[in-house]
Write an enzyme that holds these catalytic residues in place. Structure first.
Site, PDB file in Angstrom:
ATOM      1  N   ASP A   1      -5.011   2.382   0.751  1.00 50.34           N
ATOM      2  CA  ASP A   1      -4.592   3.944   0.266  1.00 50.34           C
ATOM      3  C   ASP A   1      -2.865   3.901  -0.143  1.00 50.34           C
ATOM      4  OD1 ASP A   1      -4.708   6.550  -0.686  1.00 50.34           O
ATOM      5  OD2 ASP A   1      -3.864   7.143   1.308  1.00 50.34           O
TER       6      ASP A   1
ATOM      7  N   ASP B   1      -0.454   6.777  -0.992  1.00 48.59           N
ATOM      8  CA  ASP B   1       0.442   7.838  -0.188  1.00 48.59           C
ATOM      9  C   ASP B   1      -0.035   8.106   1.139  1.00 48.59           C
ATOM     10  OD1 ASP B   1       1.535   8.951  -2.910  1.00 48.59           O
ATOM     11  OD2 ASP B   1      -0.647   9.143  -3.336  1.00 48.59           O
TER      12      ASP B   1
ATOM     13  N   GLU C   1       3.078  11.921   1.299  1.00 54.12           N
ATOM     14  CA  GLU C   1       2.310  13.125   1.379  1.00 54.12           C
ATOM     15  C   GLU C   1       3.051  14.150   2.015  1.00 54.12           C
ATOM     16  OE1 GLU C   1      -0.607  13.702   0.759  1.00 54.12           O
ATOM     17  OE2 GLU C   1      -1.769  12.177   0.604  1.00 54.12           O
TER      18      GLU C   1
ATOM     19  N   GLU D   1      -7.371  31.592 -16.325  1.00 52.58           N
ATOM     20  CA  GLU D   1      -6.969  30.179 -16.673  1.00 52.58           C
ATOM     21  C   GLU D   1      -5.556  30.376 -16.815  1.00 52.58           C
ATOM     22  OE1 GLU D   1      -8.250  27.359 -16.771  1.00 52.58           O
ATOM     23  OE2 GLU D   1     -10.131  28.242 -16.226  1.00 52.58           O
ATOM     24  N   ARG D   2      -4.788  31.462 -17.376  1.00 52.76           N
ATOM     25  CA  ARG D   2      -3.412  31.595 -17.423  1.00 52.76           C
ATOM     26  C   ARG D   2      -2.685  31.612 -16.147  1.00 52.76           C
ATOM     27  NH1 ARG D   2       0.107  34.909 -16.722  1.00 52.76           N
ATOM     28  NH2 ARG D   2      -1.579  36.619 -16.641  1.00 52.76           N
TER      29      ARG D   2
ATOM     30  N   SER E   1      -6.480   4.443  -4.509  1.00 53.44           N
ATOM     31  CA  SER E   1      -5.752   5.812  -4.258  1.00 53.44           C
ATOM     32  C   SER E   1      -6.378   6.701  -5.097  1.00 53.44           C
ATOM     33  CB  SER E   1      -4.273   5.448  -4.800  1.00 53.44           C
ATOM     34  OG  SER E   1      -3.507   6.672  -4.868  1.00 53.44           O
ATOM     35  N   SER E   2      -6.211   8.079  -4.405  1.00 56.27           N
ATOM     36  CA  SER E   2      -6.376   9.447  -5.149  1.00 56.27           C
ATOM     37  C   SER E   2      -5.695   9.743  -6.231  1.00 56.27           C
ATOM     38  CB  SER E   2      -6.922  10.613  -4.022  1.00 56.27           C
ATOM     39  OG  SER E   2      -8.110  10.258  -3.385  1.00 56.27           O
TER      40      SER E   2
ATOM     41  N   ASP F   1      -5.126   7.143   5.589  1.00 57.79           N
ATOM     42  CA  ASP F   1      -4.422   8.079   6.557  1.00 57.79           C
ATOM     43  C   ASP F   1      -5.080   9.367   6.358  1.00 57.79           C
ATOM     44  OD1 ASP F   1      -2.595  10.112   4.529  1.00 57.79           O
ATOM     45  OD2 ASP F   1      -3.648   8.411   3.648  1.00 57.79           O
TER      46      ASP F   1
END
Length: 240
Positions: free
Chosen positions: A11, A13, A20, A73-74, A119-120, A178
């Site tokens: 990973d 981050d 993070e 949404e806004r 990674s995400s 992590d």
């Protein structure tokens, strides 16, 4: 005795780059101004290791509970854009996790072992960190973001994707993670998973959470990881 892994999937981050923790206090203060009662610890426990879409869905649900209705949404876009900008304002404070460079030098010397980042992060942000901190020569093209797959962690997709790109079976991979979400993803991929608690965001019970998620072992520093890889290599050489 052969080396027990064909590939190591890192990973990014919180494992390679200490990102993070960046802007967490400011993020908690920002959310407090929008009705959230979350501490930095709450933020870590809820969202660490998640892909953006899962993070956004969780944040939207929590915001709806605060508003007593679905956020339109806004107003939700304003909330999440403000949160992201709040954290990015501190990105200049990011550093490599202590010991990353020594660990990667050691790993590069492991015979027959391939390495990748899984990674995400979005690919653009991931590439920026890999290049900014000089890690591109280590990983080359094997820097994989969850942008490549249908489902983010804790689904196994990104680790299965990285293993395929490296040309190895996922069961022969070691995942270094992590976050509990990342550990769960590695377990679901049938890889061996080791937890890591050397990032600045890790809580006192972080190791316990990683074990509960399925990590076989947990390491507090990259020095410990480097020593373990050295021991594994020494045992391999002694057996040949």
């Amino acid at each position: 005795m052969s080396f027990p892994f064909d590939a190591i999937l890192f990973d990014c981050d919180g494992v390679l780059v200490d990102s993070e923790v960046v802007g967490l206090e400011d993020a908690a203060a920002y959310l407090s101004g929008h009705g959230f009662a979350w501490t930095t610890e709450d933020f870590i426990r809820r969202f660490s290791g998640m892909r953006y879409d899962r993070f956004a869905a969780g944040l939207r649900e929590a915001y709806g509970q605060i508003l007593g209705r679905d956020a339109d949404e806004r107003e939700f876009e304003e909330l999440i854009d403000g949160l992201i900008e709040t954290r990015r304002a501190k990105r200049h404070t990011m550093t490599l996790v202590t010991g990353t460079e020594d660990l990667l030098r050691m790993v590069q010397g492991l015979p027959g072992v391939r390495i990748a980042v899984a990674s995400s992060s979005g690919q653009a942000f991931l590439d920026d960190k890999i290049d900014r901190y000089g890690l591109r020569p280590v990983f080359g093209q094997h820097v994989y973001s969850a942008d490549h797959v249908s489902h983010g962690k804790p689904a196994p997709d990104i680790f299965l994707f990285a293993a395929t790109r490296l040309g190895v079976a996922a069961e022969r991979c070691l995942v270094i993670e992590d976050s509990a979400h990342g550990v769960a993803a590695g377990v679901a991929a049938e890889a061996t998973v080791w937890g890591f608690t050397g990032g600045g965001h890790c809580l006192p019970d972080h190791a316990e959470a990683l074990i509960d998620a399925g990590a076989e072992r947990v390491f507090a520093t990259h020095e410990q990881l480097t020593d373990e890889f050295t021991n594994l290599l020494s045992r391999r050489e002694a057996a040949t």
